[in-house]
Design an enzyme around this catalytic site. Structure first.
Site, mmCIF file in Angstrom:
data_model
loop_
_atom_site.group_PDB
_atom_site.id
_atom_site.type_symbol
_atom_site.label_atom_id
_atom_site.label_comp_id
_atom_site.label_asym_id
_atom_site.label_seq_id
_atom_site.Cartn_x
_atom_site.Cartn_y
_atom_site.Cartn_z
ATOM 1 N N GLU A 60 51.514 43.698 54.130
ATOM 2 C CA GLU A 60 51.101 44.582 53.038
ATOM 3 C C GLU A 60 50.017 43.897 52.210
ATOM 4 O OE1 GLU A 60 53.795 46.801 49.610
ATOM 5 O OE2 GLU A 60 54.541 45.072 50.695
ATOM 6 N N HIS A 76 48.873 43.779 48.829
ATOM 7 C CA HIS A 76 49.597 44.160 47.607
ATOM 8 C C HIS A 76 49.000 43.430 46.411
ATOM 9 C CE1 HIS A 76 52.931 44.389 44.763
ATOM 10 N NE2 HIS A 76 53.519 45.277 45.529
ATOM 11 N N ASP A 78 48.732 48.844 49.896
ATOM 12 C CA ASP A 78 49.563 49.330 48.795
ATOM 13 C C ASP A 78 48.583 49.745 47.697
ATOM 14 O OD1 ASP A 78 50.767 49.062 46.112
ATOM 15 O OD2 ASP A 78 52.566 48.488 47.205
ATOM 16 N N GLU A 134 55.442 55.547 46.801
ATOM 17 C CA GLU A 134 56.230 54.399 46.381
ATOM 18 C C GLU A 134 56.220 54.360 44.863
ATOM 19 O OE1 GLU A 134 56.778 50.115 48.495
ATOM 20 O OE2 GLU A 134 55.142 50.269 47.085
#
Lengths: 309, 134
Positions: free
Chosen positions: A150, A152, A182, A267
């Site tokens: 990810e 992030h 993300d 999310e």
């Protein structure tokens, strides 16, 4: 022209799950957003992870059918700092990934997201990542599950961490390792709450997590060819469908322009009062669909595809 | 299902024989969003009516088995699942008095994907809870 696929990660329902929400409830909430995909966290949603009871697996597939959802990503972890005084070896890391690849395959997932332990504030992964992943590529190929680290916050796209993953893909030529973006990396206004933590302490200790990484959406063009899945991180969308931190009005047109046709998997990571997440996820779906439809209307809507479907 | 607060009402009780209590225990739900290997939990501090009982002196119980802090660090393959709870056993001669107490907990989690300087990360909670039998 193809459209996004819409999904929800059960991470959104953190703290509700296990206190005021069952897995059946979660499926119902996800399906009612019009999503086609469901993302779970193996260690959270799967009882007795990594070895769920057979009866649970039967029920999992029955639920997928009943709610017409497909499994998307199985989030998992490589707990490199496994003991206070010891870090995982490359072999242990590979064994962890193999375990999650097998579980993902058994439950029908297309992707796994291993979250490696990190070495510093820029989230440089433990150096075992490369060897552990390389040892896992044959199994990933055999099971046809793609491994996605990810990207992030606070790690941006133009950064040695991301570049290291891209170099690995180019060196190995693998189709079973890619990048997950993300959308928290695009955050350009400060958070006003923190899911489950001491907000004042986080502001002081990790201001980069509060004020945003502010990655320009144009940087998506650098890596989009390696991105088959996006976690649509967000924190707060108000009654006017205005997102207070994530600039969707710039992200959605850029993804459309780049031809992204994978999942946007919600999310939610905001206030953790009971049931707030259910409504927040619905607002995000309304917002994202509005922006996608506006883009399509301005650039020639995919009406023929809609009519055929 | 469990109460939203980390600290649960049920399970707050004295331990040891009546009249010669050796301590008390507190039931706490998994406060992390994913299951934790026990080796990622570096102990739990308990605070009652302003008095802190540090993790170093407390026992951690899960599924009928008690762990010291060193034993938690060895338990890399045992997990505390989301939706489950554990119990902290706190030694205290005489136990706690009958009635309502202000109870706090501080779970010391090690999250390997957090930068080293943020470890352990502390999950805190505080609420009123009732001892029925002194």
């Amino acid at each position: 022209m193809t459209g996004f696929k819409y999904g929800v990660s059960l991470y959104s329902y953190t703290d509700d799950f296990g206190t005021v929400m069952t897995l059946d409830d979660a499926f119902d909430h996800v399906a009612d957003t019009g999503s086609t995909g469901i993302e779970i966290l193996g260690e959270t949603s799967v009882p007795l992870y990594p070895e769920p009871p057979v009866s649970w697996i039967d029920d999992w597939f029955a639920k997928l059918e009943r709610y017409r959802l497909e499994p998307t990503n199985l989030a998992c972890w490589v707990d490199t700092r496994i003991q206070i005084d010891r870090r995982m070896s490359e072999e242990e890391g590979a064994a962890q990934i193999a375990q999650d690849l097998r579980l993902a395959h058994r439950l029908g997932f297309k992707f796994i997201r291993p979250k490696f332990g990190v070495m510093d504030r820029e989230l440089t992964p433990d150096p075992i990542w490369e060897g552990a992943i390389e040892r896992s590529l044959d199994l990933a190929h055999q099971l046809d599950v793609v491994i996605l680290p990810e990207i992030h916050a606070p790690t941006p796209i133009r950064h040695p961490v991301t570049e290291g993953y891209v170099a690995f893909i180019e060196r190995t030529g693998t189709k079973h390792f890619g990048l997950m973006i993300d959308t928290g990396i695009f955050q350009d206004r400060p958070l006003d709450a923190w899911g489950g933590g001491d907000f004042e302490a986080i502001k002081k200790g990790a201001p980069e997590m509060v004020y945003g990484t502010k990655v320009p959406v144009e940087h998506l063009a650098d890596v989009i060819q390696y991105v088959p899945f996006i976690q649509a991180k967000f924190h707060n969308i108000d009654e006017a469908l205005h997102d207070h931190q994530i600039p969707w009005e710039r992200i959605v047109p850029m993804l459309k322009k780049l031809g992204y046709a994978g999942y946007l998997s919600s999310e939610y990571e905001g206030r953790r009062d009971p049931w707030v997440a259910i409504e927040q996820v619905r607002r995000q779906h309304a917002l994202l669909r509005t922006l996608e439809e506006e883009y399509d209307a301005a650039h020639g809507a995919p009406l023929a595809e809609t009519a055929d479907a | 299902m469990l109460e939203r607060s980390h600290i649960q009402s049920t399970g707050f009780r004295n331990v040891g024989p009546e009249g010669a209590r050796t301590g008390f225990e507190v039931r706490i739900r998994q406060a992390n969003y994913r299951s934790s290997r026990l080796s990622l939990i570096e102990g739990v501090d308990i605070i009652v009516d302003g008095v802190t009982y540090p993790a170093e002196g407390n026992l951690f119980r899960l599924g009928g088995k008690e762990y010291t802090r060193d034993e938690l660090n060895e338990a890399t393959q045992t997990r505390l699942y989301v939706g489950d709870y554990f119990t902290v056993v706190v030694p205290k001669q005489g136990g706690l008095t009958r009635g309502v107490h202000l109870v706090g907990s501080a779970i010391r989690y090690r999250h390997p994907y957090f930068p080293p300087e943020f470890q352990p990360a502390i999950a805190r909670n505080e609420r009123h809870a009732t001892i029925i039998q002194a």
